[in-house]
Design a protein around this motif. Structure first.
Motif, short mmCIF file in Angstrom:
data_model
loop_
_atom_site.label_atom_id
_atom_site.label_comp_id
_atom_site.label_asym_id
_atom_site.label_seq_id
_atom_site.Cartn_x
_atom_site.Cartn_y
_atom_site.Cartn_z
N GLU A 1 -37.20 13.30 35.60
CA GLU A 1 -38.09 13.56 34.47
C GLU A 1 -39.22 14.52 34.85
OE1 GLU A 1 -37.78 12.68 31.39
OE2 GLU A 1 -35.97 11.47 31.67
N ASP A 2 -39.65 14.45 36.13
CA ASP A 2 -40.76 15.30 36.56
C ASP A 2 -40.28 16.62 37.18
OD1 ASP A 2 -39.60 14.23 38.79
OD2 ASP A 2 -41.48 13.66 39.79
N PHE A 3 -39.02 16.99 36.90
CA PHE A 3 -38.47 18.23 37.44
C PHE A 3 -39.26 19.44 36.95
CE2 PHE A 3 -35.64 21.91 37.14
CZ PHE A 3 -35.14 21.97 38.44
N ASP A 4 -39.73 20.31 37.86
CA ASP A 4 -40.52 21.47 37.48
C ASP A 4 -40.53 22.48 38.62
OD1 ASP A 4 -42.09 23.11 36.02
OD2 ASP A 4 -43.71 21.65 35.67
N TYR A 5 -41.18 23.61 38.41
CA TYR A 5 -41.29 24.65 39.44
C TYR A 5 -42.18 24.16 40.59
CZ TYR A 5 -39.20 27.94 36.15
OH TYR A 5 -38.35 28.58 35.29
N MET A 6 -41.85 24.68 41.79
CA MET A 6 -42.68 24.37 42.95
C MET A 6 -43.97 25.17 42.91
SD MET A 6 -39.94 24.28 46.09
CE MET A 6 -41.27 23.96 47.25
N ASP A 7 -45.02 24.59 43.41
CA ASP A 7 -46.32 25.32 43.47
C ASP A 7 -46.26 26.35 44.60
OD1 ASP A 7 -47.30 23.82 41.41
OD2 ASP A 7 -48.07 22.25 42.75
N TRP B 1 -32.98 28.79 41.00
CA TRP B 1 -32.19 27.63 40.58
C TRP B 1 -32.94 26.80 39.52
CZ3 TRP B 1 -27.30 26.93 40.96
CH2 TRP B 1 -26.57 27.59 41.98
N THR B 2 -34.26 26.75 39.64
CA THR B 2 -35.05 26.04 38.62
C THR B 2 -34.90 26.74 37.28
OG1 THR B 2 -36.64 25.36 40.32
CG2 THR B 2 -37.35 25.17 38.03
N ASP B 3 -34.95 28.08 37.28
CA ASP B 3 -34.72 28.86 36.05
C ASP B 3 -33.35 28.52 35.47
OD1 ASP B 3 -37.14 30.15 36.20
OD2 ASP B 3 -36.33 31.92 37.24
N ASN B 4 -32.34 28.46 36.35
CA ASN B 4 -30.98 28.17 35.88
C ASN B 4 -30.90 26.79 35.23
OD1 ASN B 4 -30.13 30.62 36.88
ND2 ASN B 4 -29.40 29.77 38.82
N VAL B 5 -31.57 25.80 35.85
CA VAL B 5 -31.54 24.43 35.31
C VAL B 5 -32.19 24.39 33.93
CG1 VAL B 5 -32.41 22.08 35.60
CG2 VAL B 5 -31.44 23.31 37.56
N LYS C 1 -38.37 29.74 48.78
CA LYS C 1 -39.08 29.44 47.54
C LYS C 1 -38.52 30.26 46.38
CE LYS C 1 -43.74 28.86 45.70
NZ LYS C 1 -45.18 28.98 45.98
N GLU C 2 -38.20 31.53 46.65
CA GLU C 2 -37.61 32.38 45.60
C GLU C 2 -36.26 31.83 45.15
OE1 GLU C 2 -37.44 36.20 47.38
OE2 GLU C 2 -39.56 36.68 47.02
N ALA C 3 -35.49 31.33 46.12
CA ALA C 3 -34.18 30.76 45.78
C ALA C 3 -34.35 29.51 44.94
CB ALA C 3 -33.41 30.44 47.06
N VAL C 4 -35.33 28.66 45.28
CA VAL C 4 -35.60 27.43 44.52
C VAL C 4 -36.01 27.79 43.10
CG1 VAL C 4 -37.14 25.45 44.29
CG2 VAL C 4 -36.17 26.02 46.52
N SER C 5 -36.84 28.83 42.96
CA SER C 5 -37.30 29.26 41.63
C SER C 5 -36.13 29.72 40.78
CB SER C 5 -38.34 30.37 41.77
OG SER C 5 -39.51 29.89 42.41
#
Length: 205
Positions: free
Chosen positions: A199-205, A169-173, A163-167
């Motif tokens: 379009e609905d790309f966002d952080y994971m809950d 990469w989301t920050d990078n995007v 989850k930390e890794a996904v976050s």
């Protein structure tokens, strides 16, 4: 008409030894190269090879004098060589027989207590049943590994890391999207389309 069969290496060796035994003389290679083809039917091309094989097997003696090599062999030498070889073979046969007897005794000793009795058959059958039961229990244990507290804890730990890794990469995007919009004055939908971002790309809950 069939071609005449050539001499085997062993036949050539025996014939070359006859040259030495019959003459009881000392020869140089050039002498043997002249005599062997004429008197013993050994092809000139194989004379040197045959002679060297006899020297290697200690059946013909060789000595270098000056620039020349001299060769000789006497019947007594050949007899002694054959006797030594025979003694060596006899020794090997004797050792092999002793080894065989030793192994036979070991086999007989190992067979003690393994006679095909009713009790032994029953024990073997029980052993086979226990092995099958062990395999079944191991299979069941593998099925329940997912419920093992240690396994569950490891999965949770892996999930946190993922989850930390996904976050990150989301920050990078989002950072790239922000930089692109400012640099090229693109609207967000154009950026999403250009980079294949949902379009609905966002952080994971």
């Amino acid at each position: 008409m069939s071609k005449k069969k050539g001499l085997s290496l062993e036949e050539k060796r025996m014939r070359m030894l006859e040259i030495f035994f019959e003459s009881k003389d000392v020869f140089q290679l050039k002498d043997i190269e002249k005599i062997a083809p004429k008197s013993k039917g050994i092809t000139p091309m194989s004379v040197k090879e045959v002679l060297q094989s006899l020297v290697d097997d200690n059946m013909v003696d060789s000595e270098r004098v000056g620039t020349s090599n001299y060769y000789w062999a006497f019947p007594s030498k050949a007899l002694n060589t054959r006797k030594l070889k025979l003694d060596e073979l006899k020794k090997q046969v004797s050792e092999s027989k002793q080894r065989k007897e030793s192994l036979q005794k070991a086999v007989e000793a190992a067979a003690v207590g393994r006679e095909d009795t009713g009790k032994r058959s029953a024990l073997l059958k029980e052993l086979e049943g226990l092995r099958a039961r062990r395999a079944q229990l191991r299979a069941e244990l593998d099925q329940y590994r997912a419920c093992d507290p240690d396994v569950v804890a490891e999965i949770k730990k892996s999930n946190v890391v993922a989850k930390e890794a996904v976050s990150r990469w989301t920050d990078n995007v989002f950072a790239i999207k922000s930089w692109t919009k400012k640099k090229f004055s693109f609207d967000e939908r154009h950026v999403n389309k250009a980079f294949g971002i949902p379009e609905d790309f966002d952080y994971m809950d």
